[in-house]
Design a protein around this motif. Sequence first.
Motif, PDB file in Angstrom:
ATOM      1  N   LYS A  38      57.371 -28.497  29.378  1.00  0.00           N
ATOM      2  CA  LYS A  38      58.130 -29.613  28.786  1.00  0.00           C
ATOM      3  C   LYS A  38      57.395 -30.928  28.968  1.00  0.00           C
ATOM      4  CE  LYS A  38      61.684 -26.956  27.938  1.00  0.00           C
ATOM      5  NZ  LYS A  38      61.855 -26.435  26.623  1.00  0.00           N
ATOM      6  N   TYR A  39      57.539 -31.782  27.976  1.00  0.00           N
ATOM      7  CA  TYR A  39      56.990 -33.136  28.077  1.00  0.00           C
ATOM      8  C   TYR A  39      58.033 -34.043  28.705  1.00  0.00           C
ATOM      9  CZ  TYR A  39      52.960 -31.611  25.566  1.00  0.00           C
ATOM     10  OH  TYR A  39      51.803 -30.952  25.229  1.00  0.00           O
ATOM     11  N   CYS A  40      57.572 -34.935  29.572  1.00  0.00           N
ATOM     12  CA  CYS A  40      58.481 -35.760  30.374  1.00  0.00           C
ATOM     13  C   CYS A  40      58.043 -37.221  30.356  1.00  0.00           C
ATOM     14  CB  CYS A  40      58.467 -35.278  31.827  1.00  0.00           C
ATOM     15  SG  CYS A  40      58.895 -33.543  32.013  1.00  0.00           S
ATOM     16  N   ILE A  41      58.994 -38.093  30.630  1.00  0.00           N
ATOM     17  CA  ILE A  41      58.733 -39.517  30.793  1.00  0.00           C
ATOM     18  C   ILE A  41      57.927 -39.718  32.077  1.00  0.00           C
ATOM     19  CG2 ILE A  41      59.876 -41.714  31.316  1.00  0.00           C
ATOM     20  CD1 ILE A  41      62.205 -40.757  29.549  1.00  0.00           C
ATOM     21  N   PHE A  42      56.989 -40.656  32.056  1.00  0.00           N
ATOM     22  CA  PHE A  42      56.214 -40.972  33.249  1.00  0.00           C
ATOM     23  C   PHE A  42      57.104 -41.635  34.295  1.00  0.00           C
ATOM     24  CE2 PHE A  42      52.732 -40.747  30.175  1.00  0.00           C
ATOM     25  CZ  PHE A  42      51.818 -39.983  30.880  1.00  0.00           C
ATOM     26  N   SER A  43      56.990 -41.209  35.537  1.00  0.00           N
ATOM     27  CA  SER A  43      57.744 -41.784  36.652  1.00  0.00           C
ATOM     28  C   SER A  43      56.891 -42.795  37.405  1.00  0.00           C
ATOM     29  CB  SER A  43      58.163 -40.691  37.635  1.00  0.00           C
ATOM     30  OG  SER A  43      59.096 -39.839  37.044  1.00  0.00           O
ATOM     31  N   GLY A  44      57.564 -43.809  37.951  1.00  0.00           N
ATOM     32  CA  GLY A  44      56.874 -44.752  38.823  1.00  0.00           C
ATOM     33  C   GLY A  44      57.031 -46.208  38.461  1.00  0.00           C
ATOM     34  N   ASP A  45      57.678 -46.527  37.343  1.00  0.00           N
ATOM     35  CA  ASP A  45      57.875 -47.932  36.976  1.00  0.00           C
ATOM     36  C   ASP A  45      59.130 -48.446  37.678  1.00  0.00           C
ATOM     37  OD1 ASP A  45      57.684 -50.425  35.832  1.00  0.00           O
ATOM     38  OD2 ASP A  45      58.363 -49.784  33.845  1.00  0.00           O
ATOM     39  N   VAL A  62      67.701 -44.194  44.914  1.00  0.00           N
ATOM     40  CA  VAL A  62      66.968 -45.449  44.808  1.00  0.00           C
ATOM     41  C   VAL A  62      65.835 -45.295  43.807  1.00  0.00           C
ATOM     42  CG1 VAL A  62      67.547 -46.244  47.139  1.00  0.00           C
ATOM     43  CG2 VAL A  62      65.513 -44.828  46.792  1.00  0.00           C
ATOM     44  N   SER A  63      65.392 -46.393  43.236  1.00  0.00           N
ATOM     45  CA  SER A  63      64.362 -46.334  42.197  1.00  0.00           C
ATOM     46  C   SER A  63      63.013 -45.851  42.720  1.00  0.00           C
ATOM     47  CB  SER A  63      64.197 -47.704  41.533  1.00  0.00           C
ATOM     48  OG  SER A  63      63.690 -48.641  42.455  1.00  0.00           O
ATOM     49  N   THR A  64      62.794 -45.945  44.009  1.00  0.00           N
ATOM     50  CA  THR A  64      61.510 -45.533  44.581  1.00  0.00           C
ATOM     51  C   THR A  64      61.448 -44.040  44.898  1.00  0.00           C
ATOM     52  OG1 THR A  64      62.346 -46.327  46.702  1.00  0.00           O
ATOM     53  CG2 THR A  64      60.877 -47.798  45.481  1.00  0.00           C
ATOM     54  N   ASP A  65      62.554 -43.324  44.726  1.00  0.00           N
ATOM     55  CA  ASP A  65      62.564 -41.861  44.894  1.00  0.00           C
ATOM     56  C   ASP A  65      62.228 -41.241  43.542  1.00  0.00           C
ATOM     57  OD1 ASP A  65      63.005 -39.202  45.576  1.00  0.00           O
ATOM     58  OD2 ASP A  65      65.173 -39.376  45.274  1.00  0.00           O
ATOM     59  N   LEU A  66      60.973 -40.928  43.331  1.00  0.00           N
ATOM     60  CA  LEU A  66      60.519 -40.470  42.016  1.00  0.00           C
ATOM     61  C   LEU A  66      60.831 -39.012  41.726  1.00  0.00           C
ATOM     62  CD1 LEU A  66      57.057 -42.251  41.696  1.00  0.00           C
ATOM     63  CD2 LEU A  66      59.359 -43.126  41.234  1.00  0.00           C
ATOM     64  N   ASN A  67      60.907 -38.176  42.743  1.00  0.00           N
ATOM     65  CA  ASN A  67      61.130 -36.750  42.496  1.00  0.00           C
ATOM     66  C   ASN A  67      62.588 -36.330  42.636  1.00  0.00           C
ATOM     67  OD1 ASN A  67      61.480 -36.736  45.250  1.00  0.00           O
ATOM     68  ND2 ASN A  67      59.752 -35.378  45.681  1.00  0.00           N
ATOM     69  N   GLY A  68      63.473 -37.265  42.919  1.00  0.00           N
ATOM     70  CA  GLY A  68      64.904 -36.994  42.927  1.00  0.00           C
ATOM     71  C   GLY A  68      65.422 -36.204  44.108  1.00  0.00           C
ATOM     72  N   ASP A  69      64.679 -36.189  45.227  1.00  0.00           N
ATOM     73  CA  ASP A  69      65.158 -35.454  46.402  1.00  0.00           C
ATOM     74  C   ASP A  69      65.902 -36.341  47.399  1.00  0.00           C
ATOM     75  OD1 ASP A  69      63.089 -36.883  47.575  1.00  0.00           O
ATOM     76  OD2 ASP A  69      62.015 -35.109  48.318  1.00  0.00           O
ATOM     77  N   ILE A  71      52.989 -39.165  43.240  1.00  0.00           N
ATOM     78  CA  ILE A  71      53.313 -39.286  41.813  1.00  0.00           C
ATOM     79  C   ILE A  71      52.891 -40.651  41.280  1.00  0.00           C
ATOM     80  CG2 ILE A  71      55.207 -39.432  40.140  1.00  0.00           C
ATOM     81  CD1 ILE A  71      56.708 -37.365  41.964  1.00  0.00           C
ATOM     82  N   VAL A  72      53.304 -41.711  41.965  1.00  0.00           N
ATOM     83  CA  VAL A  72      52.991 -43.052  41.471  1.00  0.00           C
ATOM     84  C   VAL A  72      51.494 -43.323  41.556  1.00  0.00           C
ATOM     85  CG1 VAL A  72      53.325 -44.414  43.586  1.00  0.00           C
ATOM     86  CG2 VAL A  72      53.801 -45.434  41.369  1.00  0.00           C
ATOM     87  N   ASP A  73      50.840 -42.818  42.589  1.00  0.00           N
ATOM     88  CA  ASP A  73      49.399 -43.028  42.741  1.00  0.00           C
ATOM     89  C   ASP A  73      48.634 -42.438  41.551  1.00  0.00           C
ATOM     90  OD1 ASP A  73      47.236 -44.088  44.291  1.00  0.00           O
ATOM     91  OD2 ASP A  73      46.701 -42.017  44.826  1.00  0.00           O
ATOM     92  N   THR A  74      49.018 -41.235  41.136  1.00  0.00           N
ATOM     93  CA  THR A  74      48.390 -40.604  39.966  1.00  0.00           C
ATOM     94  C   THR A  74      48.597 -41.453  38.727  1.00  0.00           C
ATOM     95  OG1 THR A  74      48.677 -38.386  40.870  1.00  0.00           O
ATOM     96  CG2 THR A  74      48.413 -38.556  38.484  1.00  0.00           C
ATOM     97  N   ASN A  75      49.831 -41.931  38.512  1.00  0.00           N
ATOM     98  CA  ASN A  75      50.127 -42.704  37.306  1.00  0.00           C
ATOM     99  C   ASN A  75      49.490 -44.093  37.333  1.00  0.00           C
ATOM    100  OD1 ASN A  75      51.465 -40.548  36.190  1.00  0.00           O
ATOM    101  ND2 ASN A  75      53.463 -41.211  36.914  1.00  0.00           N
ATOM    102  N   VAL A  76      49.321 -44.671  38.524  1.00  0.00           N
ATOM    103  CA  VAL A  76      48.603 -45.946  38.642  1.00  0.00           C
ATOM    104  C   VAL A  76      47.145 -45.734  38.268  1.00  0.00           C
ATOM    105  CG1 VAL A  76      47.731 -47.663  40.286  1.00  0.00           C
ATOM    106  CG2 VAL A  76      50.142 -47.018  40.333  1.00  0.00           C
ATOM    107  N   ASN A  99      63.414 -45.299  37.162  1.00  0.00           N
ATOM    108  CA  ASN A  99      62.034 -45.432  37.637  1.00  0.00           C
ATOM    109  C   ASN A  99      61.020 -44.887  36.639  1.00  0.00           C
ATOM    110  OD1 ASN A  99      61.988 -42.627  38.021  1.00  0.00           O
ATOM    111  ND2 ASN A  99      62.638 -42.819  40.144  1.00  0.00           N
ATOM    112  N   GLY A 100      61.449 -44.674  35.394  1.00  0.00           N
ATOM    113  CA  GLY A 100      60.549 -44.157  34.368  1.00  0.00           C
ATOM    114  C   GLY A 100      60.101 -45.245  33.422  1.00  0.00           C
ATOM    115  N   LEU A 101      58.941 -45.011  32.808  1.00  0.00           N
ATOM    116  CA  LEU A 101      58.492 -45.935  31.763  1.00  0.00           C
ATOM    117  C   LEU A 101      59.436 -45.824  30.573  1.00  0.00           C
ATOM    118  CD1 LEU A 101      54.616 -45.458  31.501  1.00  0.00           C
ATOM    119  CD2 LEU A 101      55.847 -47.486  32.282  1.00  0.00           C
ATOM    120  N   GLU A 102      59.804 -46.958  30.008  1.00  0.00           N
ATOM    121  CA  GLU A 102      60.596 -46.907  28.783  1.00  0.00           C
ATOM    122  C   GLU A 102      59.785 -46.131  27.754  1.00  0.00           C
ATOM    123  OE1 GLU A 102      63.095 -49.717  25.711  1.00  0.00           O
ATOM    124  OE2 GLU A 102      61.624 -50.663  27.019  1.00  0.00           O
ATOM    125  N   THR A 103      60.438 -45.172  27.094  1.00  0.00           N
ATOM    126  CA  THR A 103      59.757 -44.297  26.142  1.00  0.00           C
ATOM    127  C   THR A 103      60.483 -44.354  24.806  1.00  0.00           C
ATOM    128  OG1 THR A 103      59.070 -42.868  27.964  1.00  0.00           O
ATOM    129  CG2 THR A 103      58.969 -41.931  25.759  1.00  0.00           C
TER     130      THR A 103
END
Length: 157
Positions: free
Chosen positions: A92-99, A126-133, A143-148, A51-55
Amino acid sequence: DTVTVFVRNVTAPYAIVDSVKTSVDSVTMNAICSYYNVYGGTYYISVKHRNGLETWSKAGGETFVTNGAYIYDFRSAASMAFGDNQVLKGSKYCIFSGDTNQDGVIDASDLSQIENDASNSITGYVSTDLNGDDIVDASDISIVDTNVSEGEISITP
């Protein structure tokens, strides 16, 4: 969690030379990759997550040595990603979540998928669980709303 790490030619069309799907250690956040088709030279590294942007690694590529060990740490600085395409979380720098649909853009279609899964109380890996819980809920929507709203897209050479 798992990621797929690609080694790509440094010139267009940036063909994939080798790839590996690997687990990310939950404590160290490291992923060990073994490549069998990479020889001495300069390459880009690109990382895909469910669910992350390809980096991609920083502009100009990275120098690999034949049969040598190579360590690349995207987390140390935004500049370790092509176009500084990462977000700072803590230190830490991280990949953007939400794609969630893996189209290279975090947009309304990803938001819609997450909202639908949250309203249906979807759980699990599932890919729609962005925070891994393992629960799709309002925290994932946030999370996705911020990145949108910030217009996050994959930045490649």
